[in-house]
Write an enzyme that holds these catalytic residues in place. Structure first.
Site, PDB file in Angstrom:
ATOM      1  N   GLU A 195       0.234   5.268   0.730  1.00 16.06           N
ATOM      2  CA  GLU A 195      -0.901   6.181   1.032  1.00 16.06           C
ATOM      3  C   GLU A 195      -0.123   7.894   0.066  1.00 16.06           C
ATOM      4  O   GLU A 195       1.494   8.156  -0.070  1.00 16.06           O
ATOM      5  CB  GLU A 195      -0.720   6.477   2.866  1.00 16.06           C
ATOM      6  CG  GLU A 195      -1.269   4.965   3.072  1.00 16.06           C
ATOM      7  CD  GLU A 195      -1.021   4.445   3.995  1.00 16.06           C
ATOM      8  OE1 GLU A 195      -1.271   5.629   5.316  1.00 16.06           O
ATOM      9  OE2 GLU A 195      -2.116   3.813   5.167  1.00 16.06           O
ATOM     10  N   CYS A 203     -10.995  -2.906  -4.996  1.00 17.15           N
ATOM     11  CA  CYS A 203      -9.988  -4.232  -4.450  1.00 17.15           C
ATOM     12  C   CYS A 203     -10.070  -5.130  -5.118  1.00 17.15           C
ATOM     13  O   CYS A 203     -10.263  -5.864  -6.465  1.00 17.15           O
ATOM     14  CB  CYS A 203      -8.925  -4.850  -3.550  1.00 17.15           C
ATOM     15  SG  CYS A 203      -7.946  -3.276  -3.809  1.00 17.15           S
ATOM     16  N   CYS A 218      -4.475   0.597  -2.594  1.00 16.05           N
ATOM     17  CA  CYS A 218      -3.930  -0.854  -1.902  1.00 16.05           C
ATOM     18  C   CYS A 218      -3.157  -1.895  -2.367  1.00 16.05           C
ATOM     19  O   CYS A 218      -2.754  -1.226  -3.157  1.00 16.05           O
ATOM     20  CB  CYS A 218      -5.305  -1.085  -1.765  1.00 16.05           C
ATOM     21  SG  CYS A 218      -6.339  -0.125  -1.002  1.00 16.05           S
ATOM     22  N   GLU A 243      -3.004  -3.913  -3.103  1.00 13.84           N
ATOM     23  CA  GLU A 243      -3.736  -5.650  -3.213  1.00 13.84           C
ATOM     24  C   GLU A 243      -3.670  -4.551  -5.932  1.00 13.84           C
ATOM     25  O   GLU A 243      -2.910  -5.281  -6.710  1.00 13.84           O
ATOM     26  CB  GLU A 243      -5.093  -5.592  -3.534  1.00 13.84           C
ATOM     27  CG  GLU A 243      -5.522  -6.532  -2.747  1.00 13.84           C
ATOM     28  CD  GLU A 243      -5.239  -6.018  -1.381  1.00 13.84           C
ATOM     29  OE1 GLU A 243      -4.076  -5.109  -1.523  1.00 13.84           O
ATOM     30  OE2 GLU A 243      -6.053  -6.307  -0.316  1.00 13.84           O
ATOM     31  N   ASN A 245       1.040  -1.607   0.101  1.00 22.18           N
ATOM     32  CA  ASN A 245       0.080  -0.049   0.152  1.00 22.18           C
ATOM     33  C   ASN A 245       0.761   1.273  -0.453  1.00 22.18           C
ATOM     34  O   ASN A 245       1.871   1.197   0.432  1.00 22.18           O
ATOM     35  CB  ASN A 245      -1.013  -0.078   1.099  1.00 22.18           C
ATOM     36  CG  ASN A 245      -0.331  -0.323   2.697  1.00 22.18           C
ATOM     37  OD1 ASN A 245       0.758  -0.534   2.530  1.00 22.18           O
ATOM     38  ND2 ASN A 245      -1.022   0.787   3.438  1.00 22.18           N
ATOM     39  N   CYS A 275     -10.430  -4.652  -0.073  1.00 22.59           N
ATOM     40  CA  CYS A 275     -11.523  -3.332  -0.368  1.00 22.59           C
ATOM     41  C   CYS A 275     -12.376  -3.660  -1.109  1.00 22.59           C
ATOM     42  O   CYS A 275     -12.146  -4.032  -2.161  1.00 22.59           O
ATOM     43  CB  CYS A 275     -11.434  -2.081   0.246  1.00 22.59           C
ATOM     44  SG  CYS A 275     -10.635  -1.377  -1.581  1.00 22.59           S
TER      45      CYS A 275
HETATM   46  N1  THU Z   1      -5.195  -1.525   2.551  1.00 27.69           N
HETATM   47  C1  THU Z   1      -3.999  -2.743   1.590  1.00 27.69           C
HETATM   48  O1  THU Z   1      -3.448  -2.196   1.712  1.00 27.69           O
HETATM   49  N2  THU Z   1      -5.337  -3.595   1.161  1.00 27.69           N
HETATM   50  C2  THU Z   1      -6.496  -4.109   2.040  1.00 27.69           C
HETATM   51  O2  THU Z   1      -6.763  -4.818   1.758  1.00 27.69           O
HETATM   52  C3  THU Z   1      -6.781  -3.214   2.958  1.00 27.69           C
HETATM   53  C4  THU Z   1      -6.480  -1.962   3.265  1.00 27.69           C
HETATM   54  C5  THU Z   1      -4.252  -0.306   3.158  1.00 27.69           C
HETATM   55  C6  THU Z   1      -5.379   0.829   2.492  1.00 27.69           C
HETATM   56  C7  THU Z   1      -4.456   2.095   3.308  1.00 27.69           C
HETATM   57  O3  THU Z   1      -3.280   2.906   3.186  1.00 27.69           O
HETATM   58  C8  THU Z   1      -4.151   0.979   4.467  1.00 27.69           C
HETATM   59  O4  THU Z   1      -4.167  -0.365   3.936  1.00 27.69           O
HETATM   60  C9  THU Z   1      -5.579   1.132   5.956  1.00 27.69           C
HETATM   61  O5  THU Z   1      -6.431   2.093   5.924  1.00 27.69           O
END
Ligand code: THU
Length: 162
Positions: free
Chosen positions: A70, A121, A79, A81, A68, A118
Site C-alpha cells: 500500500e 487483477c 494488490c 495478485e 499487497n 478485484c
Molecule cells: N487486496 C489484495 O491484495 N488482493 C485482493 O484480492 C483483494 C484486496 C488488497 C488491496 C488493499 O491493499 C487491501 O487488500 C484491502 O483493500
C-alpha cells in the site's frame, strides 16, 4: 430488426467455481496455498490492515510470491495478485503462469471465506492467461472453504478484449 423490443433476450453467464477443502487439493495446489499464506507476512498494509499474500506457479516450476503493497496515496498501492504476476512476468517472460494462490489475513486470522480478486487483477490475470495461451488456475484460500477456478476467464465474464 435490432430495435424491435419483442426480440429482447437474456444472456445467462455461468462461471465454474469448485468449492473444496485443503485435503482435496493436489500437492502443487497445497504448496502454493501454503506459500501464499506465508507471504502475508511481507504485506505492507498499514492503511487497510488487510494482509494479502499470493504465490504463482510457473511452467518451469518456479514459484514467485507477492503481497499487497500500500501507499499513502491510496491508488498507488498494488494488490498481492498483480505484485506476484508482474514480478513473475518481468523475471520469467517466457514462462506461462500455471496457477495462482491467494490468502488474506485480517485481525489476527486468515479469513473464513476466500477473498476474490478485484476487477483490475482479474483483467491482468486474463491477459496473462491469453498471453501464454495457457489457462491459469486460481486458488482462493479461506479457513472454511477454498475456491478453485480452473480458468481465469471464469472470473471475468464480458472482459474487455479486442
Ligand atoms: N487486496 C489484495 O491484495 N488482493 C485482493 O484480492 C483483494 C484486496 C488488497 C488491496 C488493499 O491493499 C487491501 O487488500 C484491502 O483493500
Amino acid at each position: 430488426m435490432y430495435n424491435n423490443h419483442f426480440m429482447m433476450k437474456n444472456i445467462n453467464i455461468t462461471a465454474k467455481i469448485q468449492v473444496c477443502c485443503y485435503e482435496e487439493l493436489n500437492s502443487d495446489e497445497k504448496n502454493i496455498i501454503d506459500i501464499a499464506k506465508n507471504a502475508v507476512k511481507c504485506s505492507y498494509s498499514p492503511y487497510s490492515q488487510f494482509r494479502v499474500g499470493s504465490a504463482v506457479l510457473l511452467a518451469n516450476r518456479e514459484i514467485v510470491v507477492g503481497s499487497n503493497q500500500e501507499n499513502i496515496a491510496y491508488p498507488s498501492g498494488l494488490c498481492a495478485e498483480r505484485t506476484a504476476l508482474f514480478y513473475a512476468n518481468s523475471q520469467f517472460p517466457d514462462e506461462a503462469v500455471e496457477a495462482i494462490a491467494v490468502a488474506a489475513y485480517h485481525e489476527g486470522n486468515f479469513v473464513d471465506e476466500p477473498v476474490t480478486p478485484c476487477g483490475a487483477c482479474r483483467q491482468v490475470l486474463l491477459e496473462v492467461q491469453n498471453r501464454y495461451k495457457h489457462p491459469i488456475k486460481v486458488l482462493l484460500y479461506g479457513k472454511k472453504v477454498i475456491y478453485k477456478i480452473e480458468n481465469s476467464a471464469d472470473l471475468l465474464p464480458l472482459a474487455f478484449e479486442f
